[in-house]
Write a protein that holds these residues in place. Structure first.
Motif, PDB file in Angstrom:
ATOM      1  N   GLN A  51     -13.567   1.582   2.492  1.00  0.00           N
ATOM      2  CA  GLN A  51     -14.610   1.849   1.496  1.00  0.00           C
ATOM      3  C   GLN A  51     -15.938   2.118   2.157  1.00  0.00           C
ATOM      4  O   GLN A  51     -16.681   3.001   1.757  1.00  0.00           O
ATOM      5  N   ALA A  67      -5.914   0.998  -3.630  1.00  0.00           N
ATOM      6  CA  ALA A  67      -6.614  -0.143  -3.040  1.00  0.00           C
ATOM      7  C   ALA A  67      -6.749  -1.281  -4.048  1.00  0.00           C
ATOM      8  O   ALA A  67      -6.583  -2.455  -3.697  1.00  0.00           O
ATOM      9  N   ASN A  94      -9.117  -2.478   3.890  1.00  0.00           N
ATOM     10  CA  ASN A  94      -9.659  -1.999   2.633  1.00  0.00           C
ATOM     11  C   ASN A  94     -11.165  -1.871   2.634  1.00  0.00           C
ATOM     12  O   ASN A  94     -11.713  -0.848   2.244  1.00  0.00           O
ATOM     13  N   SER A 143       0.829  -1.199   0.000  1.00  0.00           N
ATOM     14  CA  SER A 143       0.000   0.000   0.000  1.00  0.00           C
ATOM     15  C   SER A 143       0.867   1.255   0.000  1.00  0.00           C
ATOM     16  O   SER A 143       0.627   2.202  -0.746  1.00  0.00           O
ATOM     17  N   GLN A 197      -5.375  -5.153  -3.691  1.00  0.00           N
ATOM     18  CA  GLN A 197      -6.193  -6.364  -3.819  1.00  0.00           C
ATOM     19  C   GLN A 197      -5.607  -7.309  -4.859  1.00  0.00           C
ATOM     20  O   GLN A 197      -5.606  -8.522  -4.674  1.00  0.00           O
TER      21      GLN A 197
END
Lengths: 328, 289
Positions: free
Chosen positions: B133, A292, B129, A275, A296
């Motif tokens: 969001q 992000a 994460n 990150s 992932q």
């Protein structure tokens, strides 16, 4: 089964009073069970679905509120980015060397120790078994600092100090940030969760009939030869199970590697800092979503080898306990 | 040399790698940790230079910063609750997965999946994460799955607020519970499969209901695994790297405050050992009955 027995016994016309009630209850229960399992399976699969859905998004979809699960514009852009930022192939190779090597050594050494504890009687055996259990209970965090010191100024268990007394110069070696941080404890039966594996092997060997070894001894087989050519081939299931678990735990480990390895040398470490790395790259665009998405994609790349292993070895995982003979 | 003596030497030879490893990679470090916690540390040329300071590190860690002690105590409370929830949940799920239904083997594979992923860094990242969001879009979320409907429903039922919040915590933690039950489910599943079908038949002939056959057949047969599972879960939860105490120790070490980290982790370890020992003694007595 018992329903058919009942209906043939009682005939269709005079079924027992609770028959239809029982049948409805069974159907209702099946529906309940199915919905429960599907719901829980969704929770288990959620992270993987989330990663897939996020990582496959093209940059047009980042801020599109209509995109929830299925991306409209598929793109492998983020995977390319993550492979580059993780230095994927090199890091994965290094992680694989650590995980495969250490878990092979660990399985073999733990089996040897477990065999010694299961089959031979000697003074202090009970003490050793208690100590094995102690190594499971004590969290790694308690001893990580002296361990760090041990590896940072590795003195070959005192031999270097002795040499220093004789020759007067310092012979310690810095083992941190080398594969020996994993190999050495595995070799000495004190690696990642080794205590657990020793107990598993001990239990497995206890379940073996003693007569196999007796026959081998009578035929003139020595202790070592008996162990390597009779015991190990018979314990192959336990070996596979221990190897797979050990592999997965080494692959995922980021506590030991965070303490004893530096930089981004293993995949877990590289992923942890991905990150930050990514935000350095994306900083001129100032796009948190791109960051992000990249993370992932990195997650998927890191667990991909594990998923492959799991797919081929699922039987070993699901039936691991029976295979190791833990059930008496 | 008698045969017995020879065999005992061979046994020692088989265990010798472990004994060396235990002494140098476990026992000496453990003793050193105890020393560190009573010392101040300077980085020397090869190894650390220690200066004895008595109980200063413990005083600094636990008396000058009240958060630390509170953190440890609340962590123990959390562990007890989550161990009960995880063990009950995994037993329940194992019983369901042991029944006959379409797609049973696929279901077993799915629920074994957490074993390979949950120990890694992925879950930490995923939570960060997803929560980021969520925070952007709706109200603040602290867990991945959240249910407000259940909360209202329970309130309608007239439960007290405390109970409602307790259940809310359980429901919202479902992600963590499912993801940390992988090995426990497998252990229970194999324990269930080792129960001979004839015991159930006998119970049925005697007129036992399903409820009774659970408590008088299944439960006693599974209980040795219950102990294993409970202790495994306790250790797993205590040493989980997402645990707040673990993170605190990690940050202390990263900040080169080794002495405090040693004091902190030592106190924590002794508490863990006490909890495990207590559970073991209580459970063992219950099992013997």
């Amino acid at each position: 089964m018992e329903r058919t027995v009942k209906s043939t016994l009682a005939g269709k016309n005079n079924r027992p009073k609770g028959y239809y009630y029982g049948k409805t209850a069974n159907v209702l229960f099946s529906v309940f069970r199915a919905s429960l399992l599907i719901g829980l399976a969704y929770i288990v699969l959620y992270p993987i679905l989330f990663m897939l859905s996020t990582a496959l998004r093209g940059s047009q979809d980042y801020y599109d509120p209509t995109v929830i699960w299925l991306p409209i514009h598929f793109s492998l852009q983020s995977f390319k980015m993550a492979i580059e930022l993780l230095n994927y192939w090199k890091t994965m190779g290094y992680t694989a060397v650590i995980s495969i090597g250490a878990s092979l050594i660990q399985a073999l050494v733990c089996a040897t120790v477990g065999y010694g504890l299961a089959r031979y009687n000697f003074k202090g055996k009970k003490l050793i078994i208690t100590a094995v259990i102690l190594t499971i209970i004590v969290p790694a965090q308690t001893i990580i600092i002296p361990l760090y010191e041990q590896y940072r100024f590795f003195d070959f268990f005192g031999i270097s100090r002795l040499l220093e007394l004789i020759f007067g110069s310092n012979f310690t070696v810095n083992l941190t940030n080398t594969i020996w941080v994993y190999y050495l404890p595995a070799l000495l039966g004190n690696g990642l969760r080794s205590g657990l594996f020793i107990l598993v092997f001990m239990q497995t060997f206890r379940g073996f009939p003693q007569s196999i070894e007796e026959a081998a001894f009578i035929d003139g087989c020595g202790n070592l030869r008996c162990y390597f050519s009779i015991i190990i081939p018979n314990a192959i299931n336990a070996f596979v199970t221990v190897f797979l678990f050990s592999f997965v735990w080494h692959w995922n480990d980021y506590y030991y590697s965070g303490m004893l390895m530096s930089g981004n040398s293993t995949l877990s470490l590289a992923l942890r800092t991905l990150s930050t790395t990514a935000s350095g790259v994306f900083s001129n665009q100032a796009d948190p979503v791109a960051n992000a998405v990249c993370v992932q994609a990195g997650c998927l790349l890191v667990i991909l080898p594990l998923l492959v292993v799991f797919f081929f070895g699922q039987k070993a995982f699901v039936e691991s306990v029976e295979r190791t003979g833990m059930v008496e | 040399m008698t045969l017995q003596k020879k065999r005992s030497l061979v046994g020692l030879a088989f265990t010798s790698p472990w004994i060396i490893g235990f002494i140098f990679l476990f026992f000496i470090p453990l003793i050193k940790t105890v020393f560190y916690s009573f010392s101040s540390i300077d980085m020397g040329n090869y190894g650390f230079d220690l200066n004895w300071v008595g109980f200063k590190n413990y005083r600094v860690t636990f008396l000058e910063d009240p958060n630390n002690l509170r953190m440890i105590i609340s962590s123990i409370g959390n562990v007890i609750v989550s161990v009960i929830v995880i063990v009950v949940f995994s037993m329940f799920l194992a019983i369901i997965l042991n029944q006959n239904f379409f797609g049973r083997s696929a279901a077993r594979v799915v629920f074994a999946l957490p074993i390979i992923i949950a120990s890694g860094v992925i879950i930490v990242l995923l939570k960060e994460n997803v929560l980021q969001q969520n925070m952007g879009s709706t109200e603040t979320a602290t867990t991945i799955f959240q249910s407000n409907g259940v909360l209202d429903f329970l309130k309608e039922m007239g439960l007290t607020d405390k109970l409602v919040y307790f259940f809310e915590g359980l429901v919202n933690d479902i992600f963590d519970v499912v993801w940390r039950s992988g090995i426990q489910i497998i252990l229970f599943l194999s324990a269930l499969q080792s129960i001979p079908a004839s015991s159930y038949e006998a119970a049925k002939i005697e007129g036992a209901t399903a409820w009774e056959s659970f408590w008088f057949v299944t439960f006693p047969m599974v209980s040795p695994f219950l102990l294993v599972n409970i202790i495994y879960t306790i250790i797993d939860t205590f040493t989980n790297s997402t645990n707040t105490v673990m993170q605190k120790i990690f940050s202390l070490v990263s900040g080169i405050e080794y002495e405090q980290a040693a004091a902190f982790s030592l106190v924590y370890f002794i508490l863990v050992l006490m909890v495990v020992g207590l559970v073991y003694i209580i459970m063992n007595k219950q099992l013997e009955k």
